[in-house]
Scaffold this motif. Structure first.
Motif, PDB file in Angstrom:
ATOM      1  N   THR A  59       0.795  -1.238   0.000  1.00  0.00           N
ATOM      2  CA  THR A  59       0.000   0.000   0.000  1.00  0.00           C
ATOM      3  C   THR A  59       0.823   1.281   0.000  1.00  0.00           C
ATOM      4  O   THR A  59       0.246   2.363  -0.064  1.00  0.00           O
ATOM      5  CB  THR A  59      -0.911   0.045   1.238  1.00  0.00           C
ATOM      6  OG1 THR A  59      -0.107   0.231   2.413  1.00  0.00           O
ATOM      7  CG2 THR A  59      -1.768  -1.197   1.381  1.00  0.00           C
ATOM      8  N   ARG A  92     -10.924   2.620  -2.627  1.00  0.00           N
ATOM      9  CA  ARG A  92     -10.469   1.699  -1.583  1.00  0.00           C
ATOM     10  C   ARG A  92     -11.553   0.692  -1.182  1.00  0.00           C
ATOM     11  O   ARG A  92     -11.257  -0.461  -0.877  1.00  0.00           O
ATOM     12  CB  ARG A  92     -10.035   2.481  -0.342  1.00  0.00           C
ATOM     13  CG  ARG A  92      -8.742   3.259  -0.490  1.00  0.00           C
ATOM     14  CD  ARG A  92      -8.451   4.047   0.781  1.00  0.00           C
ATOM     15  NE  ARG A  92      -7.315   4.939   0.637  1.00  0.00           N
ATOM     16  CZ  ARG A  92      -6.116   4.724   1.186  1.00  0.00           C
ATOM     17  NH1 ARG A  92      -5.915   3.633   1.899  1.00  0.00           N
ATOM     18  NH2 ARG A  92      -5.139   5.579   1.025  1.00  0.00           N
ATOM     19  N   VAL A  98      -6.034  -7.108   0.696  1.00  0.00           N
ATOM     20  CA  VAL A  98      -4.772  -6.366   0.734  1.00  0.00           C
ATOM     21  C   VAL A  98      -3.696  -7.351   1.158  1.00  0.00           C
ATOM     22  O   VAL A  98      -3.758  -7.920   2.258  1.00  0.00           O
ATOM     23  CB  VAL A  98      -4.821  -5.180   1.704  1.00  0.00           C
ATOM     24  CG1 VAL A  98      -3.453  -4.500   1.785  1.00  0.00           C
ATOM     25  CG2 VAL A  98      -5.877  -4.169   1.269  1.00  0.00           C
ATOM     26  N   CYS A 108       3.160  -1.013   4.151  1.00  0.00           N
ATOM     27  CA  CYS A 108       1.832  -1.246   4.737  1.00  0.00           C
ATOM     28  C   CYS A 108       1.194   0.000   5.343  1.00  0.00           C
ATOM     29  O   CYS A 108       0.043  -0.052   5.790  1.00  0.00           O
ATOM     30  CB  CYS A 108       1.915  -2.341   5.807  1.00  0.00           C
ATOM     31  SG  CYS A 108       2.747  -1.839   7.330  1.00  0.00           S
ATOM     32  N   ALA A 111      -2.443   1.189   4.731  1.00  0.00           N
ATOM     33  CA  ALA A 111      -3.552   0.275   5.019  1.00  0.00           C
ATOM     34  C   ALA A 111      -4.361   0.747   6.216  1.00  0.00           C
ATOM     35  O   ALA A 111      -5.505   0.334   6.406  1.00  0.00           O
ATOM     36  CB  ALA A 111      -3.032  -1.134   5.277  1.00  0.00           C
ATOM     37  N   PHE A 129      -7.005  -8.640   5.086  1.00  0.00           N
ATOM     38  CA  PHE A 129      -5.576  -8.321   5.090  1.00  0.00           C
ATOM     39  C   PHE A 129      -4.782  -9.619   5.243  1.00  0.00           C
ATOM     40  O   PHE A 129      -5.057 -10.420   6.149  1.00  0.00           O
ATOM     41  CB  PHE A 129      -5.227  -7.368   6.235  1.00  0.00           C
ATOM     42  CG  PHE A 129      -5.859  -6.007   6.107  1.00  0.00           C
ATOM     43  CD1 PHE A 129      -5.360  -5.069   5.230  1.00  0.00           C
ATOM     44  CD2 PHE A 129      -6.955  -5.657   6.881  1.00  0.00           C
ATOM     45  CE1 PHE A 129      -5.935  -3.811   5.102  1.00  0.00           C
ATOM     46  CE2 PHE A 129      -7.542  -4.409   6.780  1.00  0.00           C
ATOM     47  CZ  PHE A 129      -7.032  -3.485   5.882  1.00  0.00           C
TER      48      PHE A 129
END
Length: 284
Positions: A59, A92, A98, A108, A111, A129
């Motif tokens: 991310t 998003r 993710v 990250c 996120a 995630f």
């Protein structure tokens, strides 16, 4: 399946730290330094459309840290994750998964966001995630060397959200994963870094993450000072590059600001760049 390159912004890191014991006159040929010895880097994520799933691989670092924190990295705000998703027609909230190669802040950080109430919450409310269970333990109980890269505000809210899923396995190549792509596991940079291997239009593309962050890191001894186990990094890179060259992998580079996708060739000096591409041009 369809793939999209997602720019998350540019930043700078110390060139010496990025190349370890390699002398500056050598690494500066591919990665020129500024007056402060910092080289240009980028955060480049990969968005994978696969049926009903929309998978985002890494991310970028996001923007919730302090101005002082970002001053160390000369972070540019010209490009960001939201804007890049929007250009591809996504938000998003569309992301279903993710996937974190690892949990260093520049992979990250975006996120998790800080909302108007100054509390932390997942920035992808509809996503699962994904991390590796061994890496998760490594990141939540960090060693002194990596502690500055594993920021609690980036990591703990992921677990608290209930959206976290942990992958298992210790083989070099994990197959038959829940994400419908294979994963290469490497341990030199950090414990159980995961490199996705995607089959796309009769090609295999590897998201190279921090095993090979830029084209300047292709030579085997060109290992980052950030790596916790540099000798293991060299062995893993050697094994990976032989496989990549033998099987015609394309490498998607997460941190190279100028080179997005590369093919490889074997030379007298080892595996080197054959051709430089972009996703859009290669697969048009």
């Amino acid at each position: 399946m369809k793939l999209h390159s997602i720019g998350c912004g540019k930043f700078k890191l110390d060139g010496g730290a990025m190349f370890g014991v390699v002398p500056k006159p050598l690494w500066e040929r591919t990665n020129p330094a500024d007056a402060n010895n910092r080289i240009q880097m980028c955060s480049r994520s990969l968005l994978v459309e696969n049926g009903e799933r929309l998978i985002l691989i890494d991310t970028g670092m996001g923007n919730k840290q302090s101005e002082k924190f970002f001053s160390h990295y000369d972070r540019s705000a010209d490009e960001n994750l939201d804007g890049s998703l929007r250009k591809k027609g996504f938000h998003r909230d569309d992301v279903t998964d993710v996937f974190f190669t690892h949990l260093h802040f520049d992979h990250c950080g975006d996120a998790i966001l800080r909302n108007k109430k100054d509390t932390l919450e997942p920035a992808f409310k509809n996503a699962t995630f994904w991390s590796h269970e061994d890496h998760w333990q490594w990141a939540t109980h960090p060693n002194p060397r990596e502690k500055a890269s594993f920021l609690p505000e980036n990591i703990l809210p992921i677990q608290e959200s209930g959206q976290l899923q942990l992958l298992k396995g210790k083989d070099f190549m994990l197959k038959d994963t829940p994400l419908d792509f294979d994963i290469i596991l490497v341990n030199g940079h950090t414990e159980k870094q995961m490199l996705p291997v995607l089959r796309y239009q009769n090609q295999r593309i590897v998201f190279a993450a921090d095993l090979i962050p830029t084209i300047g890191h292709l030579p085997i001894p060109y290992v980052m000072g950030y790596d916790t186990r540099p000798l293991i990094s060299m062995d893993e890179k050697s094994r990976f590059l032989k496989m990549a060259c033998d099987e015609n992998f394309l490498l998607f580079l997460e941190h190279d600001p100028n080179n997005e996708l590369i093919s490889l060739k074997q030379t007298e000096k080892g595996v080197r760049v054959d051709k430089i591409h972009t996703l859009a041009n290669f697969f048009e």
